[in-house]
Design a protein around this motif. Sequence first.
Motif, PDB file in Angstrom:
ATOM      1  N   UNK A 142       0.864  -1.184   0.000  1.00 27.14           N
ATOM      2  CA  UNK A 142       0.000   0.000   0.000  1.00 27.14           C
ATOM      3  C   UNK A 142       0.900   1.234   0.000  1.00 27.14           C
ATOM      4  N   UNK A 143       0.648   2.148  -0.916  1.00 26.13           N
ATOM      5  CA  UNK A 143       1.386   3.407  -0.982  1.00 26.13           C
ATOM      6  C   UNK A 143       0.444   4.548  -0.637  1.00 26.13           C
ATOM      7  N   UNK A 144       0.841   5.362   0.327  1.00 28.16           N
ATOM      8  CA  UNK A 144       0.005   6.466   0.804  1.00 28.16           C
ATOM      9  C   UNK A 144       0.811   7.761   0.684  1.00 28.16           C
ATOM     10  N   UNK A 145       0.240   8.752   0.022  1.00 25.91           N
ATOM     11  CA  UNK A 145       0.937  10.018  -0.196  1.00 25.91           C
ATOM     12  C   UNK A 145       0.106  11.169   0.353  1.00 25.91           C
ATOM     13  N   UNK A 146       0.777  12.128   0.961  1.00 26.66           N
ATOM     14  CA  UNK A 146       0.105  13.289   1.551  1.00 26.66           C
ATOM     15  C   UNK A 146       0.487  14.555   0.804  1.00 26.66           C
ATOM     16  N   UNK A 147      -0.493  15.373   0.401  1.00 24.97           N
ATOM     17  CA  UNK A 147      -0.167  16.655  -0.231  1.00 24.97           C
ATOM     18  C   UNK A 147       0.541  17.579   0.751  1.00 24.97           C
ATOM     19  N   UNK A 148       1.349  18.484   0.191  1.00 27.93           N
ATOM     20  CA  UNK A 148       2.074  19.440   1.017  1.00 27.93           C
ATOM     21  C   UNK A 148       1.111  20.434   1.674  1.00 27.93           C
ATOM     22  N   UNK A 149       1.500  20.999   2.809  1.00 30.74           N
ATOM     23  CA  UNK A 149       0.702  22.104   3.375  1.00 30.74           C
ATOM     24  C   UNK A 149       0.583  23.234   2.365  1.00 30.74           C
TER      25      UNK A 149
END
Length: 239
Positions: free
Chosen positions: A222-229
Amino acid sequence: MFELSILLEDGPLLAVNKPPGLSTQTPRGEFTSVESLVREYLQTKYAKPGNVYLGIPHRLDRPVSGVMVFARNSKSAARLAEQFAERQIKKIYWAQLEGRLPSERGLLTDWMRKVPQESKAELVEELADGAKEARLAFHVLHRGIDPSTQSESTLVEIELITGRMHQIRLQFAARGCPIVGDRLYGSPTEFPPVDPADERSRPIRLHARRIELLHPIRYETVTIEAPLPSDWPTLAPLS
């Protein structure tokens, strides 16, 4: 003030985008943390009147943003904790650094330890008491001028190989390029606190960008990515 952004909810696996300035767990005398917001979310969504189980297999520093994963049952929590302990999880960070990092890519290796009685780490010799090896790999994504500080800055992507306290922050600061906003390790920049009533909620420009792990039930990657602030700047071209 702090908003919880759900990145993934897949059976017992839950991932959120941690906002900067918010602690992972609720310290004594405080009421808001990533943990408390996730518990509140689960209680509301699943109409649970009492306490809900929440496994916390890893943490992020208060001023850091990005991907955090949680487990909704003890078996999954143990499996995730084992992956973190055995360094089976790929952890990618983005950092905006003060100044010009001379190399385009590289491997940083140091020995470090926690400073006694302080929430701070230091570099030491290999044979020093409490010394632990710290390793990370990096490559430069962009160089430019930060419009908010009018100074040269370097955006880097980092793969964390070990997971020591304040490792990324200390290793780059020791090379003359502290993370923007990280006054603890020498940055001249200071951001206002996210919570005006709490000086400890000042953010720094370090973001847990992506995590790759095995699902605790299906064992699929599973790959999980978070957008930048939203307040991270686009670096202006160098003249």
